[in-house]
Design a protein around this motif. Structure first.
Motif, PDB file in Angstrom:
ATOM      1  N   LEU A 233       1.164  -1.458  -0.094  1.00  0.00           N
ATOM      2  CA  LEU A 233       0.282   0.655   0.130  1.00  0.00           C
ATOM      3  C   LEU A 233       0.824   1.287  -0.348  1.00  0.00           C
ATOM      4  N   GLN A 234       1.707   1.804   0.199  1.00  0.00           N
ATOM      5  CA  GLN A 234       3.343   2.116   1.121  1.00  0.00           C
ATOM      6  C   GLN A 234       3.528   2.555  -0.683  1.00  0.00           C
ATOM      7  N   GLN A 235       3.705   1.554  -1.453  1.00  0.00           N
ATOM      8  CA  GLN A 235       4.513   1.411  -3.044  1.00  0.00           C
ATOM      9  C   GLN A 235       2.771   2.323  -3.762  1.00  0.00           C
ATOM     10  N   ILE A 236       2.059   1.722  -4.050  1.00  0.00           N
ATOM     11  CA  ILE A 236       0.879   1.786  -4.462  1.00  0.00           C
ATOM     12  C   ILE A 236       0.828   3.376  -3.827  1.00  0.00           C
ATOM     13  N   CYS A 237       0.612   4.263  -2.998  1.00  0.00           N
ATOM     14  CA  CYS A 237       0.244   5.951  -2.685  1.00  0.00           C
ATOM     15  C   CYS A 237       1.521   6.373  -3.118  1.00  0.00           C
ATOM     16  N   HIS A 238       2.632   6.412  -2.790  1.00  0.00           N
ATOM     17  CA  HIS A 238       3.554   6.879  -3.251  1.00  0.00           C
ATOM     18  C   HIS A 238       3.866   7.078  -4.429  1.00  0.00           C
TER      19      HIS A 238
END
Length: 151
Positions: free
Chosen positions: A57-62
């Protein structure tokens, strides 16, 4: 290894790896850092238990924040800091500007630990089947500490 011996090994390991007083000290130091951070309404906090999908989720949000155009970083935690360990990870400066129009942080602590100033931020909470999350976390830990294998 019997399950009884496995529990003993886990207790022995836990005591050797991070004694309770050290855990409390790390948590307190991090708490002092993020309690003094000024959160805004534009901040996004990704919250979830470790190994529940927060890195994904961190990767997607970034990538959404950067419109898919930012691949110039060594560690994603340089772009999306983990609040839990901000007091110990090389002096992470949470107040430094992040790329893009808003800031993103990651959080693994309980919701009762959220600093009051963060309550105005936006939260993305990720949930995963507890058994799968525990199994994934245990598998991850045994990669670093082989003495846990067979527990």
């Amino acid at each position: 290894m019997s399950s009884e011996r496995g529990v003993e090994a886990l207790q022995d390991f836990s005591a050797d790896f991070l004694p309770p007083e050290a855990y409390v000290a790390v948590k307190h130091k991090s708490r002092v850092v993020y309690d003094n951070l000024h959160f805004t309404e534009r901040d996004v906090i990704i919250a979830g238990y470790p190994k529940s999908g927060t890195n994904f989720l961190q990767q997607i949000c970034h990538q959404v924040k950067m419109r898919g155009g930012d691949e110039e970083y060594e560690q994603l935690t340089d772009e999306v800091p983990l609040l839990d360990l901000c007091g110990v990870l090389g002096g992470t400066d949470l107040a430094k500007p992040q790329k893009g129009d808003f800031r993103i942080f990651k959080w693994h602590q309980g919701f009762d630990e959220i600093p009051p100033s963060a309550l105005k931020s936006k939260f993305i909470v990720i949930l995963r089947d507890p058994v799968a999350t525990f199994a994934s976390n245990f598998d991850y830990q045994t990669r670093f500490w082989p003495e846990l294998q067979g527990v």
